[in-house]
Motif scaffolding. Structure first.
Motif, PDB file in Angstrom:
ATOM      1  N   SER A 198       0.035  31.966  49.070  1.00 56.31           N
ATOM      2  CA  SER A 198      -0.605  30.673  49.286  1.00 56.31           C
ATOM      3  C   SER A 198      -0.323  29.739  48.109  1.00 56.31           C
ATOM      4  CB  SER A 198      -2.112  30.837  49.468  1.00 56.31           C
ATOM      5  OG  SER A 198      -2.677  31.335  48.276  1.00 56.31           O
ATOM      6  N   VAL A 199      -0.128  28.492  48.437  1.00 57.77           N
ATOM      7  CA  VAL A 199       0.158  27.480  47.432  1.00 57.77           C
ATOM      8  C   VAL A 199      -0.871  26.369  47.571  1.00 57.77           C
ATOM      9  CG1 VAL A 199       1.818  25.765  46.637  1.00 57.77           C
ATOM     10  CG2 VAL A 199       2.624  27.963  47.477  1.00 57.77           C
ATOM     11  N   SER A 200      -1.491  26.029  46.469  1.00 57.59           N
ATOM     12  CA  SER A 200      -2.411  24.905  46.437  1.00 57.59           C
ATOM     13  C   SER A 200      -1.985  24.010  45.291  1.00 57.59           C
ATOM     14  CB  SER A 200      -3.846  25.391  46.241  1.00 57.59           C
ATOM     15  OG  SER A 200      -4.717  24.288  46.153  1.00 57.59           O
ATOM     16  N   LEU A 201      -1.604  22.799  45.604  1.00 53.70           N
ATOM     17  CA  LEU A 201      -1.171  21.847  44.588  1.00 53.70           C
ATOM     18  C   LEU A 201      -1.938  20.542  44.785  1.00 53.70           C
ATOM     19  CD1 LEU A 201       0.727  21.384  42.171  1.00 53.70           C
ATOM     20  CD2 LEU A 201       2.410  20.511  43.785  1.00 53.70           C
ATOM     21  N   PRO A 202      -3.169  20.477  44.257  1.00 52.69           N
ATOM     22  CA  PRO A 202      -3.905  19.223  44.359  1.00 52.69           C
ATOM     23  C   PRO A 202      -3.189  18.133  43.569  1.00 52.69           C
ATOM     24  CG  PRO A 202      -5.150  20.849  43.088  1.00 52.69           C
ATOM     25  CD  PRO A 202      -3.888  21.505  43.543  1.00 52.69           C
ATOM     26  N   SER A 203      -3.445  16.891  43.942  1.00 52.32           N
ATOM     27  CA  SER A 203      -2.764  15.796  43.261  1.00 52.32           C
ATOM     28  C   SER A 203      -3.656  14.567  43.165  1.00 52.32           C
ATOM     29  CB  SER A 203      -1.474  15.431  43.989  1.00 52.32           C
ATOM     30  OG  SER A 203      -1.758  14.914  45.263  1.00 52.32           O
ATOM     31  N   VAL A 204      -3.306  13.715  42.214  1.00 48.52           N
ATOM     32  CA  VAL A 204      -3.971  12.424  42.026  1.00 48.52           C
ATOM     33  C   VAL A 204      -2.888  11.415  41.712  1.00 48.52           C
ATOM     34  CG1 VAL A 204      -5.408  11.088  40.425  1.00 48.52           C
ATOM     35  CG2 VAL A 204      -6.212  13.286  41.258  1.00 48.52           C
ATOM     36  N   LYS A 205      -3.041  10.227  42.269  1.00 52.02           N
ATOM     37  CA  LYS A 205      -2.134   9.120  41.948  1.00 52.02           C
ATOM     38  C   LYS A 205      -2.894   8.129  41.081  1.00 52.02           C
ATOM     39  CE  LYS A 205       0.706   5.439  43.648  1.00 52.02           C
ATOM     40  NZ  LYS A 205       1.882   5.254  44.413  1.00 52.02           N
ATOM     41  N   ILE A 206      -2.294   7.746  39.977  1.00 55.89           N
ATOM     42  CA  ILE A 206      -2.901   6.742  39.106  1.00 55.89           C
ATOM     43  C   ILE A 206      -2.549   5.376  39.684  1.00 55.89           C
ATOM     44  CG2 ILE A 206      -2.951   5.746  36.797  1.00 55.89           C
ATOM     45  CD1 ILE A 206      -2.156   8.548  35.755  1.00 55.89           C
ATOM     46  N   PRO A 207      -3.551   4.604  40.108  1.00 55.66           N
ATOM     47  CA  PRO A 207      -3.258   3.314  40.723  1.00 55.66           C
ATOM     48  C   PRO A 207      -2.940   2.238  39.679  1.00 55.66           C
ATOM     49  CG  PRO A 207      -5.614   3.689  40.715  1.00 55.66           C
ATOM     50  CD  PRO A 207      -4.971   4.930  40.154  1.00 55.66           C
ATOM     51  N   SER A 208      -2.019   1.386  40.033  1.00 55.89           N
ATOM     52  CA  SER A 208      -1.686   0.227  39.211  1.00 55.89           C
ATOM     53  C   SER A 208      -2.244  -1.010  39.911  1.00 55.89           C
ATOM     54  CB  SER A 208      -0.166   0.105  39.069  1.00 55.89           C
ATOM     55  OG  SER A 208       0.160  -1.052  38.338  1.00 55.89           O
ATOM     56  N   ASP A 232       5.365   8.612  47.664  1.00 55.16           N
ATOM     57  CA  ASP A 232       4.444   9.629  47.161  1.00 55.16           C
ATOM     58  C   ASP A 232       4.661  10.949  47.881  1.00 55.16           C
ATOM     59  OD1 ASP A 232       3.453   7.666  45.528  1.00 55.16           O
ATOM     60  OD2 ASP A 232       1.599   7.366  46.662  1.00 55.16           O
ATOM     61  N   SER A 233       4.949  10.875  49.158  1.00 56.01           N
ATOM     62  CA  SER A 233       5.186  12.081  49.950  1.00 56.01           C
ATOM     63  C   SER A 233       6.426  12.823  49.445  1.00 56.01           C
ATOM     64  CB  SER A 233       5.348  11.718  51.425  1.00 56.01           C
ATOM     65  OG  SER A 233       5.634  12.849  52.186  1.00 56.01           O
ATOM     66  N   GLN A 234       7.487  12.085  49.142  1.00 57.05           N
ATOM     67  CA  GLN A 234       8.704  12.711  48.620  1.00 57.05           C
ATOM     68  C   GLN A 234       8.440  13.358  47.258  1.00 57.05           C
ATOM     69  OE1 GLN A 234      11.096   9.139  48.871  1.00 57.05           O
ATOM     70  NE2 GLN A 234      12.431  10.075  50.414  1.00 57.05           N
ATOM     71  N   ILE A 235       7.678  12.670  46.414  1.00 63.69           N
ATOM     72  CA  ILE A 235       7.338  13.217  45.103  1.00 63.69           C
ATOM     73  C   ILE A 235       6.542  14.501  45.274  1.00 63.69           C
ATOM     74  CG2 ILE A 235       5.966  12.852  43.008  1.00 63.69           C
ATOM     75  CD1 ILE A 235       6.716   9.835  43.290  1.00 63.69           C
ATOM     76  N   TYR A 236       5.556  14.475  46.170  1.00 62.83           N
ATOM     77  CA  TYR A 236       4.722  15.654  46.397  1.00 62.83           C
ATOM     78  C   TYR A 236       5.568  16.821  46.903  1.00 62.83           C
ATOM     79  CZ  TYR A 236       0.906  18.688  47.665  1.00 62.83           C
ATOM     80  OH  TYR A 236       0.061  19.771  47.743  1.00 62.83           O
ATOM     81  N   GLN A 237       6.476  16.544  47.832  1.00 65.03           N
ATOM     82  CA  GLN A 237       7.328  17.605  48.367  1.00 65.03           C
ATOM     83  C   GLN A 237       8.213  18.208  47.274  1.00 65.03           C
ATOM     84  OE1 GLN A 237       9.364  15.767  51.650  1.00 65.03           O
ATOM     85  NE2 GLN A 237       7.585  15.882  52.994  1.00 65.03           N
ATOM     86  N   GLU A 238       8.784  17.373  46.428  1.00 65.23           N
ATOM     87  CA  GLU A 238       9.631  17.872  45.341  1.00 65.23           C
ATOM     88  C   GLU A 238       8.811  18.678  44.334  1.00 65.23           C
ATOM     89  OE1 GLU A 238      12.164  14.949  43.517  1.00 65.23           O
ATOM     90  OE2 GLU A 238      12.691  14.119  45.470  1.00 65.23           O
ATOM     91  N   ALA A 239       7.616  18.174  44.001  1.00 66.14           N
ATOM     92  CA  ALA A 239       6.755  18.893  43.064  1.00 66.14           C
ATOM     93  C   ALA A 239       6.324  20.232  43.653  1.00 66.14           C
ATOM     94  CB  ALA A 239       5.530  18.043  42.716  1.00 66.14           C
ATOM     95  N   ASN A 240       5.979  20.238  44.918  1.00 69.46           N
ATOM     96  CA  ASN A 240       5.562  21.467  45.587  1.00 69.46           C
ATOM     97  C   ASN A 240       6.711  22.477  45.610  1.00 69.46           C
ATOM     98  OD1 ASN A 240       3.415  22.857  46.913  1.00 69.46           O
ATOM     99  ND2 ASN A 240       4.538  22.615  48.835  1.00 69.46           N
ATOM    100  N   ALA A 241       7.917  22.013  45.915  1.00 72.04           N
ATOM    101  CA  ALA A 241       9.088  22.904  45.943  1.00 72.04           C
ATOM    102  C   ALA A 241       9.332  23.497  44.554  1.00 72.04           C
ATOM    103  CB  ALA A 241      10.316  22.152  46.428  1.00 72.04           C
TER     104      ALA A 241
END
Length: 146
Positions: free
Chosen positions: A44-54, A23-32
């Protein structure tokens, strides 16, 4: 025949052992990616996120039948809060089940106004068109993140 069975088993096990992004790698790529989309001069960058749990195949299928079930409300609330805070980007990290992602996202964005927001989704590429459609119906912009 034994060679064929061994080959199939080897291929299946190799697929199970392949590395998935954290998830951290995904967040970093999305943020970049998101930073490249910002207007010049925005610091300033704000990128809130949610993970859909399985919760496994059976539970996910029951949730899909219920339209995303309890996963819809947290995502809907997070999107509303991000919009109210003036955030222009939002990351959704999908579950292991693309059909669950579609059900949750479709119902969470239904009747929301996402105009001016970019929804970044990381999950099942095969379901990205259905998710894109739901996001665009809510007037949001959609980006798929691998």
């Amino acid at each position: 025949m034994k060679k064929l069975a061994c080959t199939v088993l080897f291929i299946a096990l190799a697929g199970c052992a392949s590395q998935h992004k954290t998830d951290s790698q995904i967040y970093q790529e999305a943020n970049a990616f998101y930073v490249t989309q910002l207007p010049a001069g925005q610091n300033s960058v704000s990128l809130p996120s949610v993970k859909i749990p399985s919760h496994g195949l059976l539970a996910d299928n029951l949730a899909i039948a219920a339209g995303g079930d309890a996963n819809v409300t947290p995502l809907r609330n997070a999107l509303s809060a991000a919009r109210a805070a003036g955030d222009k980007g939002f990351l959704i990290i999908g579950s292991q089940n693309g059909a669950l992602d579609v059900a949750v996202i479709r119902n969470a964005v239904d009747s929301q106004d996402l105009s001016g927001m970019t929804i970044l989704y990381s999950g099942d590429l095969g379901k990205s068109d259905a998710i894109r459609s739901a996001v665009e119906k809510a007037n949001g912009e959609f980006q798929f993140i691998r």
